[in-house]
Design a protein around this motif. Structure first.
Motif, PDB file in Angstrom:
ATOM      1  N   LEU A 150       0.839  -1.205   0.000  1.00 15.54           N
ATOM      2  CA  LEU A 150       0.000   0.000   0.000  1.00 15.54           C
ATOM      3  C   LEU A 150       0.872   1.252   0.000  1.00 15.54           C
ATOM      4  CD1 LEU A 150      -3.144   0.609   2.192  1.00 15.54           C
ATOM      5  CD2 LEU A 150      -1.472   2.392   1.836  1.00 15.54           C
ATOM      6  N   LEU A 151       1.908   1.237   0.837  1.00 15.99           N
ATOM      7  CA  LEU A 151       2.796   2.400   0.936  1.00 15.99           C
ATOM      8  C   LEU A 151       3.547   2.643  -0.370  1.00 15.99           C
ATOM      9  CD1 LEU A 151       4.229   1.958   4.546  1.00 15.99           C
ATOM     10  CD2 LEU A 151       2.717   3.778   3.745  1.00 15.99           C
ATOM     11  N   SER A 152       3.834   1.583  -1.110  1.00 12.87           N
ATOM     12  CA  SER A 152       4.554   1.767  -2.375  1.00 12.87           C
ATOM     13  C   SER A 152       3.722   2.576  -3.365  1.00 12.87           C
ATOM     14  CB  SER A 152       4.922   0.412  -2.979  1.00 12.87           C
ATOM     15  OG  SER A 152       3.783  -0.253  -3.502  1.00 12.87           O
ATOM     16  N   GLY A 153       2.405   2.483  -3.238  1.00 12.16           N
ATOM     17  CA  GLY A 153       1.547   3.301  -4.082  1.00 12.16           C
ATOM     18  C   GLY A 153       1.224   4.646  -3.478  1.00 12.16           C
ATOM     19  N   LEU A 154       1.177   4.715  -2.157  1.00 13.98           N
ATOM     20  CA  LEU A 154       0.763   5.943  -1.474  1.00 13.98           C
ATOM     21  C   LEU A 154       1.890   6.954  -1.334  1.00 13.98           C
ATOM     22  CD1 LEU A 154      -1.648   7.277  -0.077  1.00 13.98           C
ATOM     23  CD2 LEU A 154      -0.927   6.174   2.056  1.00 13.98           C
ATOM     24  N   ARG A 155       3.102   6.495  -1.073  1.00 13.20           N
ATOM     25  CA  ARG A 155       4.212   7.425  -0.839  1.00 13.20           C
ATOM     26  C   ARG A 155       4.453   8.376  -2.010  1.00 13.20           C
ATOM     27  NH1 ARG A 155       6.020  10.220   3.040  1.00 13.20           N
ATOM     28  NH2 ARG A 155       6.592   8.495   4.422  1.00 13.20           N
TER      29      ARG A 155
ATOM     30  N   SER B  38     -14.354   3.648   8.232  1.00 12.10           N
ATOM     31  CA  SER B  38     -15.005   4.502   7.243  1.00 12.10           C
ATOM     32  C   SER B  38     -14.998   3.830   5.877  1.00 12.10           C
ATOM     33  CB  SER B  38     -14.273   5.848   7.145  1.00 12.10           C
ATOM     34  OG  SER B  38     -14.142   6.469   8.405  1.00 12.10           O
ATOM     35  N   HIS B  39     -13.972   2.998   5.641  1.00  9.73           N
ATOM     36  CA  HIS B  39     -13.833   2.323   4.341  1.00  9.73           C
ATOM     37  C   HIS B  39     -13.011   1.058   4.534  1.00  9.73           C
ATOM     38  CE1 HIS B  39     -14.160   2.853  -0.132  1.00  9.73           C
ATOM     39  NE2 HIS B  39     -13.234   1.901  -0.093  1.00  9.73           N
ATOM     40  N   MET B  40     -13.377   0.000   3.804  1.00  9.36           N
ATOM     41  CA  MET B  40     -12.639  -1.261   3.848  1.00  9.36           C
ATOM     42  C   MET B  40     -11.872  -1.469   2.550  1.00  9.36           C
ATOM     43  SD  MET B  40     -13.231  -2.836   6.751  1.00  9.36           S
ATOM     44  CE  MET B  40     -12.647  -4.489   6.328  1.00  9.36           C
ATOM     45  N   LEU B  41     -10.644  -1.929   2.672  1.00 13.57           N
ATOM     46  CA  LEU B  41      -9.893  -2.436   1.525  1.00 13.57           C
ATOM     47  C   LEU B  41      -9.835  -3.952   1.684  1.00 13.57           C
ATOM     48  CD1 LEU B  41      -6.853   0.030   1.310  1.00 13.57           C
ATOM     49  CD2 LEU B  41      -9.013   0.135   0.065  1.00 13.57           C
ATOM     50  N   VAL B  42     -10.393  -4.694   0.727  1.00 12.09           N
ATOM     51  CA  VAL B  42     -10.467  -6.143   0.865  1.00 12.09           C
ATOM     52  C   VAL B  42      -9.632  -6.822  -0.211  1.00 12.09           C
ATOM     53  CG1 VAL B  42     -12.685  -6.101   2.033  1.00 12.09           C
ATOM     54  CG2 VAL B  42     -12.629  -6.243  -0.466  1.00 12.09           C
ATOM     55  N   ILE B  43      -9.144  -8.016   0.103  1.00 15.33           N
ATOM     56  CA  ILE B  43      -8.138  -8.659  -0.751  1.00 15.33           C
ATOM     57  C   ILE B  43      -8.622  -9.957  -1.403  1.00 15.33           C
ATOM     58  CG2 ILE B  43      -6.188  -7.623   0.469  1.00 15.33           C
ATOM     59  CD1 ILE B  43      -5.901 -10.234   2.043  1.00 15.33           C
ATOM     60  N   PHE B  44      -9.876 -10.325  -1.127  1.00 16.43           N
ATOM     61  CA  PHE B  44     -10.445 -11.492  -1.800  1.00 16.43           C
ATOM     62  C   PHE B  44     -11.687 -11.056  -2.569  1.00 16.43           C
ATOM     63  CE2 PHE B  44      -8.360 -13.515   1.978  1.00 16.43           C
ATOM     64  CZ  PHE B  44      -7.330 -14.117   1.255  1.00 16.43           C
ATOM     65  N   PRO B  45     -11.916 -11.589  -3.774  1.00 18.50           N
ATOM     66  CA  PRO B  45     -12.969 -11.071  -4.649  1.00 18.50           C
ATOM     67  C   PRO B  45     -14.372 -11.105  -4.049  1.00 18.50           C
ATOM     68  CG  PRO B  45     -11.609 -12.718  -5.787  1.00 18.50           C
ATOM     69  CD  PRO B  45     -11.143 -12.682  -4.385  1.00 18.50           C
ATOM     70  N   PHE B  46     -14.671 -12.111  -3.235  1.00 15.94           N
ATOM     71  CA  PHE B  46     -16.034 -12.283  -2.716  1.00 15.94           C
ATOM     72  C   PHE B  46     -16.339 -11.356  -1.537  1.00 15.94           C
ATOM     73  CE2 PHE B  46     -13.231 -15.381  -0.704  1.00 15.94           C
ATOM     74  CZ  PHE B  46     -13.449 -15.136   0.641  1.00 15.94           C
ATOM     75  N   GLU B  47     -15.324 -10.654  -0.997  1.00 11.33           N
ATOM     76  CA  GLU B  47     -15.534  -9.880   0.230  1.00 11.33           C
ATOM     77  C   GLU B  47     -16.238  -8.545  -0.013  1.00 11.33           C
ATOM     78  OE1 GLU B  47     -12.075 -10.795   3.366  1.00 11.33           O
ATOM     79  OE2 GLU B  47     -11.320  -9.921   1.496  1.00 11.33           O
ATOM     80  N   GLU B  48     -16.014  -7.938  -1.164  1.00 11.51           N
ATOM     81  CA  GLU B  48     -16.551  -6.603  -1.431  1.00 11.51           C
ATOM     82  C   GLU B  48     -18.070  -6.575  -1.249  1.00 11.51           C
ATOM     83  OE1 GLU B  48     -15.146  -3.293  -4.593  1.00 11.51           O
ATOM     84  OE2 GLU B  48     -16.085  -5.057  -5.474  1.00 11.51           O
ATOM     85  N   GLU B  49     -18.760  -7.563  -1.791  1.00 13.53           N
ATOM     86  CA  GLU B  49     -20.224  -7.594  -1.704  1.00 13.53           C
ATOM     87  C   GLU B  49     -20.691  -7.785  -0.258  1.00 13.53           C
ATOM     88  OE1 GLU B  49     -24.071  -9.948  -3.636  1.00 13.53           O
ATOM     89  OE2 GLU B  49     -22.031 -10.594  -4.092  1.00 13.53           O
ATOM     90  N   ILE B  50     -19.953  -8.590   0.514  1.00 13.77           N
ATOM     91  CA  ILE B  50     -20.332  -8.827   1.914  1.00 13.77           C
ATOM     92  C   ILE B  50     -20.386  -7.510   2.673  1.00 13.77           C
ATOM     93  CG2 ILE B  50     -19.580  -9.867   4.099  1.00 13.77           C
ATOM     94  CD1 ILE B  50     -18.360 -12.164   2.457  1.00 13.77           C
TER      95      ILE B  50
ATOM     96  N   GLY C  51      -1.707   0.625  -6.519  1.00 15.42           N
ATOM     97  CA  GLY C  51      -2.394   1.763  -7.123  1.00 15.42           C
ATOM     98  C   GLY C  51      -3.825   1.896  -6.660  1.00 15.42           C
ATOM     99  N   GLU C  52      -4.577   0.779  -6.624  1.00 14.70           N
ATOM    100  CA  GLU C  52      -5.974   0.811  -6.196  1.00 14.70           C
ATOM    101  C   GLU C  52      -6.093   1.227  -4.725  1.00 14.70           C
ATOM    102  OE1 GLU C  52      -8.712   0.339  -7.954  1.00 14.70           O
ATOM    103  OE2 GLU C  52      -7.666  -0.058  -9.831  1.00 14.70           O
ATOM    104  N   SER C  53      -5.212   0.712  -3.884  1.00 14.41           N
ATOM    105  CA  SER C  53      -5.248   1.049  -2.460  1.00 14.41           C
ATOM    106  C   SER C  53      -4.936   2.523  -2.246  1.00 14.41           C
ATOM    107  CB  SER C  53      -4.243   0.185  -1.685  1.00 14.41           C
ATOM    108  OG  SER C  53      -4.510  -1.183  -1.845  1.00 14.41           O
ATOM    109  N   ALA C  54      -3.893   3.005  -2.900  1.00 15.29           N
ATOM    110  CA  ALA C  54      -3.510   4.409  -2.744  1.00 15.29           C
ATOM    111  C   ALA C  54      -4.629   5.334  -3.218  1.00 15.29           C
ATOM    112  CB  ALA C  54      -2.223   4.685  -3.522  1.00 15.29           C
ATOM    113  N   ARG C  55      -5.280   4.956  -4.309  1.00 21.76           N
ATOM    114  CA  ARG C  55      -6.384   5.774  -4.836  1.00 21.76           C
ATOM    115  C   ARG C  55      -7.523   5.849  -3.822  1.00 21.76           C
ATOM    116  NH1 ARG C  55      -7.097   2.980  -9.073  1.00 21.76           N
ATOM    117  NH2 ARG C  55      -5.393   4.016 -10.165  1.00 21.76           N
TER     118      ARG C  55
ATOM    119  N   LEU D 281     -10.599   8.893   0.270  1.00 23.19           N
ATOM    120  CA  LEU D 281     -11.142   9.010   1.633  1.00 23.19           C
ATOM    121  C   LEU D 281     -10.681  10.305   2.284  1.00 23.19           C
ATOM    122  CD1 LEU D 281     -12.756   7.814   3.959  1.00 23.19           C
ATOM    123  CD2 LEU D 281     -10.688   6.567   4.680  1.00 23.19           C
ATOM    124  N   ILE D 282      -9.424  10.653   2.091  1.00 25.75           N
ATOM    125  CA  ILE D 282      -8.913  11.916   2.654  1.00 25.75           C
ATOM    126  C   ILE D 282      -9.647  13.095   2.031  1.00 25.75           C
ATOM    127  CG2 ILE D 282      -6.885  13.433   2.774  1.00 25.75           C
ATOM    128  CD1 ILE D 282      -5.139  10.912   2.957  1.00 25.75           C
ATOM    129  N   ALA D 283      -9.858  13.046   0.719  1.00 24.57           N
ATOM    130  CA  ALA D 283     -10.563  14.146   0.024  1.00 24.57           C
ATOM    131  C   ALA D 283     -12.007  14.250   0.523  1.00 24.57           C
ATOM    132  CB  ALA D 283     -10.529  13.908  -1.482  1.00 24.57           C
TER     133      ALA D 283
END
Length: 380
Positions: free
Chosen positions: A15-20, A131-143, A362-366, A371-373
């Motif tokens: 995540l930091l590699s995209g955010l920094r 406030s927001h979840m970042l999930v790493i398995f495809p089926f989790e987003e809908e849950i 990239g997706e995580s940093a975005r 969220l900050i915005a």
């Protein structure tokens, strides 16, 4: 940010590699490890203090862990950071996130707790905390979205880090292993509590395997210097110090690439083995009292991530009293000998790898920047 163990440190570093690059001058701090430090992250407390697993094991360290949580909470309430990101470690992070969120600080949780495997009621706590979840398995987003929690599937960071076709020959050269002949990697865990319960059984199993094939090479990557010392101490106490195990400082990915089969403690490491397309035996032992409670709380018959994602027993799982040296050795020997099984695993693990592959950094940093915005615009 707070990461509570070695695997969280590695995942957070992606995540930091995209955010920094998006926030080159930001002060990023909290609790983390060496992979996060590569991106200028400053750890205010030693990450090892949080690396405890098991109900009763956590209780033994409760006062110290709670003290760290309170101290960090007070620091962050005074500082009011642009965002707090809890990386895994739900028992520590969700409580902290809930207090920060209620004070108006936006919170993000990276890697959802396995509510689909056990303790599904935690989703209410997650709703209060994140406030927001970042999930790493495809089926989790809908849950999470069904529960009214904003969520983004970002893929699994390790799917980007690990090559689709690992170079076994190069890894063996790097580790000074022979180019041919069987190699077994043993990964008894990165936490001290995991080493305590798994290390001796794993090395004793390796001894049995070496009796069957003296040409076998055994490698054991350790997460850090403290883990290496404890591992060596446990092995010596068990009278197994003469078993020829090549202990590595870090280099777990090189060990997995070099190996023909792997003995691994359940957890993120088992998914790493799958992404390296290696046959494995998943094992896990913990304090007996913890085990008797936890085994009745599971929703699924599997505990290993590769089996959970496949929804079948692709690889053996040997848990608690079943994880004897003999049983581990027999199961791993079968993994080494069964060529048709290895080919099937290769195909299934390759499919699994593709399903988890996204631009995680990239997706995580975005998502963090959005969220900050939103927070600054008053819409969170």
């Amino acid at each position: 940010m707070v990461a509570g163990e070695t695997s969280g440190d590695l995942l957070a570093s992606r995540l930091l590699s995209g955010l920094r690059p998006q926030m080159p001058d930001a002060h990023m701090h909290g609790i983390g490890g060496p992979h996060m430090a590569q991106y200028g992250f400053v750890s205010d407390f030693p990450m090892e203090k949080l690396s405890v697993r098991g109900l009763f094991e956590v209780l033994a360290h409760y006062r110290e862990i709670k003290g760290i949580q309170i101290a960090l909470r007070d620091q962050l309430l005074a500082e009011r950071p642009a965002v707090f990101i809890g990386v895994d470690a739900p028992d520590f992070n969700l409580g902290l996130e809930a207090q920060l969120k209620s004070a108006g600080i936006p919170t993000m949780h990276f890697i959802g707790p396995s509510i689909w495997a056990w303790r599904g009621g935690r989703i209410k706590k997650i709703a209060r905390a994140a406030s927001h979840m970042l999930v790493i398995f495809p089926f989790e987003e809908e849950i999470y979205r069904k529960a009214g929690i904003p969520a983004t599937y970002v893929g699994h960071p390790l799917a980007q880090v690990i090559p689709m076709e690992p170079d076994q020959a190069a890894a063996r050269t790097l580790l000074n292993l022979p180019p041919s002949g069987p190699v077994v990697a043993i990964l008894p865990g990165s936490r001290m509590s995991e080493l305590k319960y798994n290390a001796v059984a794993f090395v004793a199993a390796a001894k049995i395997l070496l009796q069957r094939d003296p040409g076998l090479r055994i490698v054991a990557p350790m997460a850090g210097a403290a883990q290496r010392r404890y591992f060596e101490e446990l092995i010596a106490q068990a009278g197994l110090q003469d078993v020829p195990v090549q202990i590595l400082d870090g280099q777990s990915h090189q060990a997995l690439a070099a190996a023909d089969a792997v003995m691994v403690a359940s957890g993120t490491a088992s998914l790493e083995v799958a992404l390296f397309k290696r046959p494995m035996v998943i094992a896990y032992k913990m304090m007996s009292a913890s085990w008797h409670i936890l085994r009745h709380m599971a929703y699924q018959p599997w505990i290993g991530l590769p089996n959970i994602l496949a929804q079948e027993f692709l690889v053996p799982e040997l848990l608690q009293d079943a994880a004897t040296p003999q049983a581990l050795a027999d199961a791993l020997w079968q993994q080494l000998q069964d060529g048709a099984h290895r080919e099937r695993l290769q195909r299934r693990f390759t499919e699994m790898h593709h399903s988890l592959l996204r631009d995680t950094a990239g997706e995580s940093a975005r998502a963090v920047m959005e969220l900050i915005a939103q927070s600054r615009s008053g819409s969170v």
